[in-house]
Write a protein that holds these residues in place. Structure first.
Motif, PDB file in Angstrom:
ATOM      1  N   ILE A   1       3.130  -3.836   1.290  1.00  0.00           N
ATOM      2  CA  ILE A   1       3.897  -2.902   1.871  1.00  0.00           C
ATOM      3  C   ILE A   1       3.250  -2.303   2.969  1.00  0.00           C
ATOM      4  O   ILE A   1       3.713  -1.853   4.145  1.00  0.00           O
ATOM      5  CB  ILE A   1       4.669  -1.968   0.847  1.00  0.00           C
ATOM      6  CG1 ILE A   1       5.415  -2.840  -0.008  1.00  0.00           C
ATOM      7  CG2 ILE A   1       5.166  -0.601   1.396  1.00  0.00           C
ATOM      8  CD1 ILE A   1       6.045  -1.803  -1.142  1.00  0.00           C
TER       9      ILE A   1
ATOM     10  N   TYR B   1      10.390  -4.411  -1.683  1.00  0.00           N
ATOM     11  CA  TYR B   1      10.891  -3.115  -2.197  1.00  0.00           C
ATOM     12  C   TYR B   1      11.907  -3.350  -3.405  1.00  0.00           C
ATOM     13  O   TYR B   1      11.949  -2.602  -4.441  1.00  0.00           O
ATOM     14  CB  TYR B   1      11.672  -2.146  -1.190  1.00  0.00           C
ATOM     15  CG  TYR B   1      10.638  -1.619  -0.455  1.00  0.00           C
ATOM     16  CD1 TYR B   1       9.768  -0.721  -0.697  1.00  0.00           C
ATOM     17  CD2 TYR B   1      10.801  -1.243   1.008  1.00  0.00           C
ATOM     18  CE1 TYR B   1       8.779  -0.023  -0.301  1.00  0.00           C
ATOM     19  CE2 TYR B   1      10.166  -0.486   1.694  1.00  0.00           C
ATOM     20  CZ  TYR B   1       9.074   0.284   1.080  1.00  0.00           C
ATOM     21  OH  TYR B   1       8.054   1.025   1.887  1.00  0.00           O
TER      22      TYR B   1
ATOM     23  N   GLN C   1      14.404   2.725  -0.508  1.00  0.00           N
ATOM     24  CA  GLN C   1      13.650   2.100   0.652  1.00  0.00           C
ATOM     25  C   GLN C   1      14.079   1.035   1.052  1.00  0.00           C
ATOM     26  O   GLN C   1      14.195   0.825   2.132  1.00  0.00           O
ATOM     27  CB  GLN C   1      12.142   1.860   0.286  1.00  0.00           C
ATOM     28  CG  GLN C   1      11.158   3.371   0.131  1.00  0.00           C
ATOM     29  CD  GLN C   1      11.334   3.744  -1.262  1.00  0.00           C
ATOM     30  OE1 GLN C   1      12.425   3.526  -2.111  1.00  0.00           O
ATOM     31  NE2 GLN C   1      10.351   4.844  -1.586  1.00  0.00           N
TER      32      GLN C   1
END
Lengths: 104, 303
Positions: free
Chosen positions: B152, B176, B184
């Protein structure tokens, strides 16, 4: 040679014949010293037939129409491409090697 | 994206190829064009072309593309020896090529030699610091080592530079979701809908995420996006129809005992319309499973 193309050529020929006969007709009028009020009946007929034939050829000869509907089969996306830039090889497939033994 | 027509074409060709009916090269081209992952079949049939010198030379310059495709498929199937040989041939043909350099680094990844792969990518990046593929590979490497948070971090840094890369946004959203960080993920899907508003799949994924987060407002928004999906697919998305039913019953439950305005939000007509559409579709395509559907709908108190 396909039918649509032949018809298109025929339509163009009719149109040019109409142009030619209009020119001849005006030449004739000039000799007879008369005013040009409008094309003759057969020229109008030729123009209409030529228009229909050319239009038909233009709609059929170049190819099929593509669909613009978002929900038609050609445009409706059913899956996204597998993100091959982010492809990882450390997956459960490594425990199941392909059955056929490949040599190269 | 893969449209319905292309999907049917791919499946037909795959069937033909698997049953020995020819058309292997067309199939391999289609797989490349649609960017689908059919590694095992590509490996099997790609190798049959590569092992036949006559067929191979008939391809002309496309031969090298095939070597590359087969190499990647082989890595995906863990046939590392095959991949190694393909890359060796490419290396001989194109020494000093960056593209082959990437393949070699990929092979290191497939072998699980993370440090060496990292080094290879770093040296490739020195030559061309803006190479998108290599930045993406770094993300993939973090993911494949089981470090999603590192992935990420890399992806966010990458997206700061290449904001228009929707594949990267999608990858970020999927990571996510896998970590259950739905807020997110929803942001990423919003971004994707903005870049490609006509693609129903992003609307659908966004609606799924919103429905999962829950809460009255999110449920109403999710229902809107399911409706948008139905609009864009002409009602051919079963998942969106089911989503409408689920959202409807969840909203009805949440707004129970509230004032009149809130009750109107449940929009029972919409639910029953979706239910009718679903029943019709099941009757047509899977009449044996119609009972399952009706009992599921009954438990949602629709129909």
């Amino acid at each position: 040679m396909n039918l649509g193309f032949v018809i298109g050529v025929f339509g163009v020929l009719i149109l040019s014949h109409a142009a030619y006969s209009t020119i001849q007709y005006r030449g004739l009028l000039k000799i007879m010293e008369e005013e040009f009020s409008g094309p003759t009946m057969n020229v109008v007929l030729e123009l209409i037939i030529g228009l229909v034939l050319c239009m038909w050829a233009a709609l059929t000869f170049p190819g099929k129409f593509l669909s613009i509907h978002p929900d038609s089969d050609e445009n409706r996306a059913v899956s996204l491409p597998d993100n091959s830039d982010f492809m990882i090889f450390n997956h459960r497939g490594r425990l199941f090697p392909p059955e056929v033994n490949m040599k190269f | 994206m893969v449209t319905k027509t292309e999907e049917t074409q791919l499946n037909e060709l795959e069937n033909q190829v698997e049953n020995g009916g020819g058309g292997v090269w067309e199939y391999l081209c289609l797989v490349r064009k649609l960017k689908v992952r059919r590694s095992e079949i590509v490996l099997k049939h790609g190798l049959s072309i590569l092992n036949d010198p006559g067929k191979r030379s008939a391809l002309g310059p496309d031969e090298w593309t095939l070597y590359e495709q087969v190499a990647i498929a082989a890595m995906d199937c863990q046939s590392l020896a095959v991949a190694q040989n393909c890359i060796k041939v490419l290396q001989k043909k194109f020494p000093e090529s960056k593209r082959v350099g990437k393949q070699e680094a990929l092979l290191l990844e497939a072998k699980g030699m993370w440090e060496e792969a990292e080094k290879a990518y770093t040296s490739l990046l020195e030559d061309n610091p803006l190479d998108q593929v290599i930045h993406k590979r770094k993300v993939a490497m973090a993911k494949s080592q089981g470090k999603p948070s590192l992935a990420i971090e890399h992806l966010n840094k990458y997206l700061e530079v290449f904001m228009a890369d929707h594949d990267a946004w999608r990858e970020l959203a999927e990571i996510y979701v896998s970590l259950q960080m739905y807020k997110q993920a929803a942001f990423c899907y919003e971004e994707l809908i903005l870049t490609q508003p006509t693609l129903p799949l992003y609307h659908l994924a966004y609606a799924d995420v919103l429905y999962t987060i829950g809460g009255l407002e999110n449920l109403v928004a999710a229902r809107k996006y399911y409706a948008a999906t139905i609009d864009l697919t002409g009602g051919k998305s079963t998942r969106a129809l089911l989503g409408i039913c689920l959202c409807g019953s969840a909203i009805a439950q949440l707004s129970k005992g509230r004032n009149k305005e809130d009750k109107d939000m449940a929009a029972p007509e919409l639910q029953s319309l979706a239910a009718t559409a679903l029943e019709k579709e099941y009757k047509q395509k899977a009449p044996a499973k119609l009972n399952l559907l009706t009992s599921a709908l009954r438990s949602l108190k629709i129909s």
